[in-house]
Write a protein that holds these residues in place. Sequence first.
Motif, PDB file in Angstrom:
ATOM      1  N   CYS A 180       0.880  -1.067  -0.120  1.00 56.47           N
ATOM      2  CA  CYS A 180       0.001   0.036  -0.056  1.00 56.47           C
ATOM      3  C   CYS A 180       0.839   1.420  -0.017  1.00 56.47           C
ATOM      4  O   CYS A 180       0.583   2.318  -0.855  1.00 56.47           O
ATOM      5  N   CYS A 183       2.485   3.153  -3.184  1.00 58.15           N
ATOM      6  CA  CYS A 183       1.632   4.387  -3.605  1.00 58.15           C
ATOM      7  C   CYS A 183       1.251   5.381  -2.752  1.00 58.15           C
ATOM      8  O   CYS A 183       1.683   6.307  -2.984  1.00 58.15           O
ATOM      9  N   HIS A 184       0.792   5.042  -1.594  1.00 54.22           N
ATOM     10  CA  HIS A 184       0.170   6.157  -0.793  1.00 54.22           C
ATOM     11  C   HIS A 184       1.187   6.593   0.294  1.00 54.22           C
ATOM     12  O   HIS A 184       0.747   7.598   0.781  1.00 54.22           O
ATOM     13  N   SER A 198      -3.454   9.941  -3.573  1.00 54.31           N
ATOM     14  CA  SER A 198      -3.559  10.560  -2.224  1.00 54.31           C
ATOM     15  C   SER A 198      -2.875   9.602  -1.504  1.00 54.31           C
ATOM     16  O   SER A 198      -2.036   8.792  -1.639  1.00 54.31           O
ATOM     17  N   MET A 221     -12.904  -0.038  -1.546  1.00 54.25           N
ATOM     18  CA  MET A 221     -11.772   0.817  -2.091  1.00 54.25           C
ATOM     19  C   MET A 221     -10.587  -0.257  -1.754  1.00 54.25           C
ATOM     20  O   MET A 221      -9.805  -0.449  -2.900  1.00 54.25           O
ATOM     21  N   CYS A 225      -8.005  -1.387  -4.895  1.00 57.30           N
ATOM     22  CA  CYS A 225      -6.587  -1.293  -4.795  1.00 57.30           C
ATOM     23  C   CYS A 225      -6.161  -2.632  -5.015  1.00 57.30           C
ATOM     24  O   CYS A 225      -4.751  -2.694  -5.749  1.00 57.30           O
ATOM     25  N   ARG A 263     -14.988  11.443  -4.554  1.00 54.26           N
ATOM     26  CA  ARG A 263     -13.707  11.119  -4.992  1.00 54.26           C
ATOM     27  C   ARG A 263     -13.923  10.900  -6.469  1.00 54.26           C
ATOM     28  O   ARG A 263     -14.889  10.426  -6.923  1.00 54.26           O
TER      29      ARG A 263
HETATM   30  C1  HEC Z   1      -0.641   0.772  -7.539  1.00 53.29           C
HETATM   31  C2  HEC Z   1      -0.762   2.237  -6.683  1.00 53.29           C
HETATM   32  C3  HEC Z   1      -1.650   1.666  -5.395  1.00 53.29           C
HETATM   33  C4  HEC Z   1      -1.470   0.765  -4.317  1.00 53.29           C
HETATM   34  C5  HEC Z   1      -0.347   0.039  -4.334  1.00 53.29           C
HETATM   35  C6  HEC Z   1      -2.570   0.939  -3.424  1.00 53.29           C
HETATM   36  N1  HEC Z   1      -3.518   1.886  -3.989  1.00 53.29           N
HETATM   37 FE1  HEC Z   1      -5.047   2.679  -2.892  1.00 53.29          FE
HETATM   38  N2  HEC Z   1      -5.500   4.003  -4.283  1.00 53.29           N
HETATM   39  C7  HEC Z   1      -4.703   4.092  -5.581  1.00 53.29           C
HETATM   40  C8  HEC Z   1      -5.451   5.119  -6.451  1.00 53.29           C
HETATM   41  C9  HEC Z   1      -4.988   5.162  -7.905  1.00 53.29           C
HETATM   42  C10 HEC Z   1      -6.558   5.527  -5.692  1.00 53.29           C
HETATM   43  C11 HEC Z   1      -7.517   6.765  -6.230  1.00 53.29           C
HETATM   44  C12 HEC Z   1      -6.855   8.144  -5.945  1.00 53.29           C
HETATM   45  C13 HEC Z   1      -6.220   8.122  -4.481  1.00 53.29           C
HETATM   46  O1  HEC Z   1      -7.141   8.625  -3.779  1.00 53.29           O
HETATM   47  O2  HEC Z   1      -5.070   7.933  -4.313  1.00 53.29           O
HETATM   48  C14 HEC Z   1      -6.545   4.845  -4.353  1.00 53.29           C
HETATM   49  C15 HEC Z   1      -7.257   5.183  -3.267  1.00 53.29           C
HETATM   50  C16 HEC Z   1      -7.283   4.767  -2.056  1.00 53.29           C
HETATM   51  C17 HEC Z   1      -7.929   5.089  -1.018  1.00 53.29           C
HETATM   52  C18 HEC Z   1      -9.157   6.207  -0.991  1.00 53.29           C
HETATM   53  C19 HEC Z   1      -8.555   7.503  -0.572  1.00 53.29           C
HETATM   54  C20 HEC Z   1      -9.725   8.683  -0.458  1.00 53.29           C
HETATM   55  O3  HEC Z   1      -9.274   9.638  -0.082  1.00 53.29           O
HETATM   56  O4  HEC Z   1     -10.984   8.122  -0.609  1.00 53.29           O
HETATM   57  C21 HEC Z   1      -7.736   4.284   0.053  1.00 53.29           C
HETATM   58  C22 HEC Z   1      -8.176   4.418   1.445  1.00 53.29           C
HETATM   59  C23 HEC Z   1      -7.023   3.380  -0.480  1.00 53.29           C
HETATM   60  N3  HEC Z   1      -6.361   3.626  -1.700  1.00 53.29           N
HETATM   61  C24 HEC Z   1      -6.284   2.386   0.196  1.00 53.29           C
HETATM   62  C25 HEC Z   1      -5.188   1.644  -0.155  1.00 53.29           C
HETATM   63  C26 HEC Z   1      -4.787   0.424   0.616  1.00 53.29           C
HETATM   64  C27 HEC Z   1      -5.030   0.004   2.203  1.00 53.29           C
HETATM   65  C28 HEC Z   1      -3.831  -0.274  -0.045  1.00 53.29           C
HETATM   66  C29 HEC Z   1      -2.960  -1.460   0.143  1.00 53.29           C
HETATM   67  C30 HEC Z   1      -3.972  -2.534   0.383  1.00 53.29           C
HETATM   68  C31 HEC Z   1      -3.602   0.363  -1.333  1.00 53.29           C
HETATM   69  N4  HEC Z   1      -4.690   1.590  -1.383  1.00 53.29           N
HETATM   70  C32 HEC Z   1      -2.862   0.076  -2.546  1.00 53.29           C
HETATM   71  C33 HEC Z   1      -3.719   3.249  -5.890  1.00 53.29           C
HETATM   72  C34 HEC Z   1      -2.882   2.253  -4.999  1.00 53.29           C
END
Ligand code: HEC
Length: 264
Positions: A180, A183-184, A198, A221, A225, A263
């Motif tokens: 996670c 990216c985040h 984000s 969500m 992801c 979003r």
């Molecule tokens: C390859 C990149 C990537 C990875 C790795 C990833 N995500 Fe995301 N995630 C995104 C994208 C693109 C979005 C939509 C835009 C944003 O809010 O970041 C998102 C959105 C989110 C959001 C919504 C944020 C909001 O403000 O509404 C959450 C919560 C989230 N991710 C949690 C996770 C979690 C927990 C993991 C691990 C299991 C994870 N992500 C792994 C790309 C990723």
Amino acid sequence: MSGSRIAVIAAAGAFSAAAAFGADEIASYEVEGRRSGFLYMTEETRALQEDAFLNPGMFAVEEGEALWNLVEGDEGESCASCHEDAAETMRGVAARYPVFDEKRGGLVNLELRINEMRTSYMGAEPYPYESDELLALTTYVANQSRGVPMAVEIDGPAAPFFEQGRTFYETRRGQLDLACGHCHDRHPGDMLRGDVLSEGHVNGFPIFRMLWSSMGSRHRMFEWCNTSLRAEPYPLGSEEYLALELYVAWRGRGLPIETPAVRR
Ligand code: HEC
Ligand code: HEC
């Protein structure tokens, strides 16, 4: 001097949002360096979220209010018959979830708690996870905490689940072999396939997501992801996602509940 001008603008913004929602204002979308997903959205999307008349998530709040007052099940009860005015009795609740639950010997989030009310107290069927009804009622309950800082309990019996969630968050998975945080934590503000990444906070959930043209839960969500990494997702409501939810809620501690967030 410029500092005081910013303060005036910020106060004016908070005032109009509070007036529109009739709920407590959101004092800041950034707390101790943690930035809500709101700040990574375009001006247009932010404006949509902050206007209670235009925010598409407000339909879910209205539908949730109707369900709150609806008598269902063998006991002849509604949520309101026990909890009365949600604005008072549900204020702050969403900011504390998920919590450790003695009876289950595990974590319970807001969706599962609401379903437990239906089965244990109302003699009604639980709503399917991600059904319009469960999303609406969860959105309605969480909306009562708009502006309340997220503060989950991670000590005592919750501690092992918190650690499990942290491990989930830090584990690389899928064909892309990413955790996670890749990216985040490392790339907030950078573009990924048309999205601005984000910090991945959960203070706005359930959210109205334009990509889905609908409301979505925190677990949806996580599933999205996971799937976008071509990793096997876990079922919505699973122990794995509950533990992850606890960790992620703690990671965003202090951020105000924004439900219903909008979003991309
Ligand atoms: C390859 C990149 C990537 C990875 C790795 C990833 N995500 Fe995301 N995630 C995104 C994208 C693109 C979005 C939509 C835009 C944003 O809010 O970041 C998102 C959105 C989110 C959001 C919504 C944020 C909001 O403000 O509404 C959450 C919560 C989230 N991710 C949690 C996770 C979690 C927990 C993991 C691990 C299991 C994870 N992500 C792994 C790309 C990723
Ligand atoms: C017959 C009375 C009764 C009905 C009907 C009822 N509840 Fe409850 N609810 C309670 C009691 C008692 C508690 C506290 C003990 C517990 O959690 O079991 C509670 C706890 C809760 C909590 C957790 C509060 C916290 O501080 O953690 C939520 C959220 C909640 N109810 C929502 C609902 C919703 C939504 C409905 C309708 C689907 C509903 N309740 C129906 C009696 C009821």
